[in-house]
Design a protein around this motif. Sequence first.
Motif, PDB file in Angstrom:
ATOM      1  N   SER A 128       0.700  -1.189  -0.010  1.00 23.78           N
ATOM      2  CA  SER A 128      -0.091  -0.016  -0.043  1.00 23.78           C
ATOM      3  C   SER A 128       0.850   1.270  -0.089  1.00 23.78           C
ATOM      4  CB  SER A 128      -1.080   0.198   1.230  1.00 23.78           C
ATOM      5  OG  SER A 128      -1.614   1.265   1.573  1.00 23.78           O
ATOM      6  N   VAL A 129       0.658   2.158  -1.085  1.00 28.14           N
ATOM      7  CA  VAL A 129       1.512   3.295  -1.247  1.00 28.14           C
ATOM      8  C   VAL A 129       1.059   4.433  -0.222  1.00 28.14           C
ATOM      9  CG1 VAL A 129       2.375   5.021  -2.768  1.00 28.14           C
ATOM     10  CG2 VAL A 129       1.902   2.746  -3.456  1.00 28.14           C
ATOM     11  N   ARG A 130       1.748   5.049   0.555  1.00 26.27           N
ATOM     12  CA  ARG A 130       1.439   5.897   1.784  1.00 26.27           C
ATOM     13  C   ARG A 130       2.621   6.966   1.869  1.00 26.27           C
ATOM     14  NH1 ARG A 130      -2.722   3.883   4.351  1.00 26.27           N
ATOM     15  NH2 ARG A 130      -3.306   1.616   4.352  1.00 26.27           N
ATOM     16  N   PRO A 131       2.121   8.334   2.416  1.00 20.86           N
ATOM     17  CA  PRO A 131       3.046   9.229   2.496  1.00 20.86           C
ATOM     18  C   PRO A 131       3.848   8.700   3.849  1.00 20.86           C
ATOM     19  CG  PRO A 131       0.983  10.083   2.748  1.00 20.86           C
ATOM     20  CD  PRO A 131       0.498   8.680   2.819  1.00 20.86           C
ATOM     21  N   VAL A 132       5.270   9.041   3.884  1.00 23.06           N
ATOM     22  CA  VAL A 132       6.028   8.490   4.740  1.00 23.06           C
ATOM     23  C   VAL A 132       6.822   9.429   5.574  1.00 23.06           C
ATOM     24  CG1 VAL A 132       6.515   6.400   3.439  1.00 23.06           C
ATOM     25  CG2 VAL A 132       8.002   8.440   3.110  1.00 23.06           C
ATOM     26  N   ALA A 133       6.274  10.878   5.445  1.00 25.71           N
ATOM     27  CA  ALA A 133       6.801  11.843   6.386  1.00 25.71           C
ATOM     28  C   ALA A 133       8.424  11.992   6.479  1.00 25.71           C
ATOM     29  CB  ALA A 133       6.056  11.652   7.712  1.00 25.71           C
ATOM     30  N   SER A 134       9.039  11.692   7.558  1.00 19.94           N
ATOM     31  CA  SER A 134      10.147  11.969   7.793  1.00 19.94           C
ATOM     32  C   SER A 134      10.953  10.786   7.786  1.00 19.94           C
ATOM     33  CB  SER A 134      10.599  12.556   9.430  1.00 19.94           C
ATOM     34  OG  SER A 134      10.307  14.216   9.502  1.00 19.94           O
ATOM     35  N   ILE A 135      10.511   9.627   7.476  1.00 22.72           N
ATOM     36  CA  ILE A 135      11.327   8.406   7.299  1.00 22.72           C
ATOM     37  C   ILE A 135      12.141   8.833   5.904  1.00 22.72           C
ATOM     38  CG2 ILE A 135      11.192   6.207   6.679  1.00 22.72           C
ATOM     39  CD1 ILE A 135      10.246   6.928   9.178  1.00 22.72           C
ATOM     40  N   ILE A 169      21.775  28.218   7.073  1.00 23.24           N
ATOM     41  CA  ILE A 169      20.229  28.236   7.065  1.00 23.24           C
ATOM     42  C   ILE A 169      19.693  29.525   6.581  1.00 23.24           C
ATOM     43  CG2 ILE A 169      18.304  27.324   8.525  1.00 23.24           C
ATOM     44  CD1 ILE A 169      20.136  25.235   8.312  1.00 23.24           C
ATOM     45  N   THR A 170      18.905  29.384   5.760  1.00 18.60           N
ATOM     46  CA  THR A 170      18.215  30.838   5.285  1.00 18.60           C
ATOM     47  C   THR A 170      16.731  30.440   5.231  1.00 18.60           C
ATOM     48  OG1 THR A 170      18.298  30.112   2.831  1.00 18.60           O
ATOM     49  CG2 THR A 170      20.160  31.100   3.632  1.00 18.60           C
ATOM     50  N   ARG A 171      16.262  31.622   4.753  1.00 17.53           N
ATOM     51  CA  ARG A 171      14.681  31.544   4.686  1.00 17.53           C
ATOM     52  C   ARG A 171      14.084  30.853   3.500  1.00 17.53           C
ATOM     53  NH1 ARG A 171      11.911  34.940   7.780  1.00 17.53           N
ATOM     54  NH2 ARG A 171      13.051  36.372   8.947  1.00 17.53           N
ATOM     55  N   ALA A 172      15.091  30.381   2.900  1.00 21.55           N
ATOM     56  CA  ALA A 172      14.679  29.026   1.692  1.00 21.55           C
ATOM     57  C   ALA A 172      14.660  27.843   2.501  1.00 21.55           C
ATOM     58  CB  ALA A 172      15.865  28.946   0.777  1.00 21.55           C
ATOM     59  N   ASP A 173      14.721  27.578   3.822  1.00 24.81           N
ATOM     60  CA  ASP A 173      14.674  26.339   4.381  1.00 24.81           C
ATOM     61  C   ASP A 173      13.553  26.389   5.416  1.00 24.81           C
ATOM     62  OD1 ASP A 173      17.269  25.280   3.421  1.00 24.81           O
ATOM     63  OD2 ASP A 173      18.488  26.655   4.742  1.00 24.81           O
ATOM     64  N   GLU A 193      15.293  17.286  12.535  1.00 24.38           N
ATOM     65  CA  GLU A 193      15.347  18.839  12.223  1.00 24.38           C
ATOM     66  C   GLU A 193      15.242  19.177  10.785  1.00 24.38           C
ATOM     67  OE1 GLU A 193      15.098  22.374  11.863  1.00 24.38           O
ATOM     68  OE2 GLU A 193      15.243  21.826  14.075  1.00 24.38           O
ATOM     69  N   ASN A 194      13.915  19.784  10.283  1.00 26.49           N
ATOM     70  CA  ASN A 194      13.511  19.872   9.095  1.00 26.49           C
ATOM     71  C   ASN A 194      14.406  20.870   8.195  1.00 26.49           C
ATOM     72  OD1 ASN A 194      11.283  18.184   8.748  1.00 26.49           O
ATOM     73  ND2 ASN A 194      10.232  19.533  10.254  1.00 26.49           N
ATOM     74  N   ARG A 195      14.692  21.845   8.962  1.00 32.92           N
ATOM     75  CA  ARG A 195      15.549  23.211   8.446  1.00 32.92           C
ATOM     76  C   ARG A 195      16.801  22.409   8.019  1.00 32.92           C
ATOM     77  NH1 ARG A 195      13.908  28.603  11.705  1.00 32.92           N
ATOM     78  NH2 ARG A 195      11.701  28.609  10.561  1.00 32.92           N
ATOM     79  N   ALA A 220      13.424  16.920   0.559  1.00 35.95           N
ATOM     80  CA  ALA A 220      14.451  16.211   1.129  1.00 35.95           C
ATOM     81  C   ALA A 220      13.854  16.145   2.626  1.00 35.95           C
ATOM     82  CB  ALA A 220      15.968  17.065   1.283  1.00 35.95           C
ATOM     83  N   THR A 221      12.754  16.681   3.072  1.00 38.25           N
ATOM     84  CA  THR A 221      12.372  16.978   4.597  1.00 38.25           C
ATOM     85  C   THR A 221      11.345  15.603   4.864  1.00 38.25           C
ATOM     86  OG1 THR A 221      10.497  18.501   4.377  1.00 38.25           O
ATOM     87  CG2 THR A 221      12.835  19.192   4.716  1.00 38.25           C
ATOM     88  N   GLY A 222      10.456  15.434   3.891  1.00 35.38           N
ATOM     89  CA  GLY A 222       9.357  14.565   4.254  1.00 35.38           C
ATOM     90  C   GLY A 222       8.097  15.552   4.802  1.00 35.38           C
ATOM     91  N   LEU A 223       8.336  16.716   4.831  1.00 40.14           N
ATOM     92  CA  LEU A 223       6.834  17.365   4.868  1.00 40.14           C
ATOM     93  C   LEU A 223       5.741  17.597   4.063  1.00 40.14           C
ATOM     94  CD1 LEU A 223       9.127  20.413   6.415  1.00 40.14           C
ATOM     95  CD2 LEU A 223       7.331  19.078   7.781  1.00 40.14           C
ATOM     96  N   SER A 224       6.145  17.076   2.582  1.00 32.94           N
ATOM     97  CA  SER A 224       5.158  17.137   1.811  1.00 32.94           C
ATOM     98  C   SER A 224       4.649  15.489   1.698  1.00 32.94           C
ATOM     99  CB  SER A 224       5.995  17.241   0.443  1.00 32.94           C
ATOM    100  OG  SER A 224       4.714  16.971  -0.969  1.00 32.94           O
TER     101      SER A 224
END
Length: 306
Positions: free
Chosen positions: A60-67, A89-93, A124-126, A163-167
Amino acid sequence: MKKLLLCLSFLVLSFPLQAGTSLIDQLDQLDSESIRLGSISAAVVEIESGEVLYLKNGGSVRPVASITKLMTAMVVLDADQPLDEKLTITRADRDLLKNTYSRVRFGSRLSRRELLLIALMSSENRAASALGRHYPGGKEGFVEAMNAKAASLGMLRTRFVDATGLSPGNVSTAGDLVKMVRAASGYPMISEFTTQADHVARFENPSYSLSYVNSNVLVRRGSWDIALSKTGYINEAGRCLVMLTEVDGRQVAMVMLDSYGKWTPIGDAGRIKRWINTGESGTIAGAALRYEQSKSGQDMQTLAGG
């Protein structure tokens, strides 16, 4: 014949284990009907033999977040960029998708090595965003490399968009993630960083320190022999956890996707370990069970709708 097989299964599972052994020593004795997990998708694989001990909605295909950050780390290390190089680290992050909070200040500088550490250990997402942004070709090139790496590992139902898994566009399956866990465990730095209990990061420009702890409480407790770990969470993915851990001298990959509440994947890990050792997994908390039943029902409706 069916009655005979049932009788034999009963005899096998009822026969007392020899001293110093567990069910994992006799893999054919493990009964998938005797394990119940709160996670919507799960996979349990004994690494040395490749034996699939348990699979629940494994395709089953699922979102995997920060994995996702395990793939991020592999791509960073494959590029062989200087680990001591200081990145800014900039505002782009900043997180424009979920508006998650970060204590890291814009303009701060930290080495690529430490950014990798806090991205893996404390999610840490940034830090993860900065690692992707400083890749040759920038974020677009980084995502392309992530998907190329996934394809090379045979992760055919996996797709990454950041790169973060937020999407929620970062998707995979429990079966594919076993392949990623196995591959990531071949990087000593990833194993080390994902199993480190805590760390103090010292940033520059301005100069300040931040304390981080591992997002997996089982790592922080130190009661498990864990060789690799990563947690993940966004609303669309639920609570997720992948681990490579030792059970009675054997390495076992555990993947748990879409669980209710932060304690359900931890509880599922305990249930898997108990099932391997005793043949029975134990019970699930009521709220987690209701969530599992509700999500499983939604999955069935989706499949029925084509």
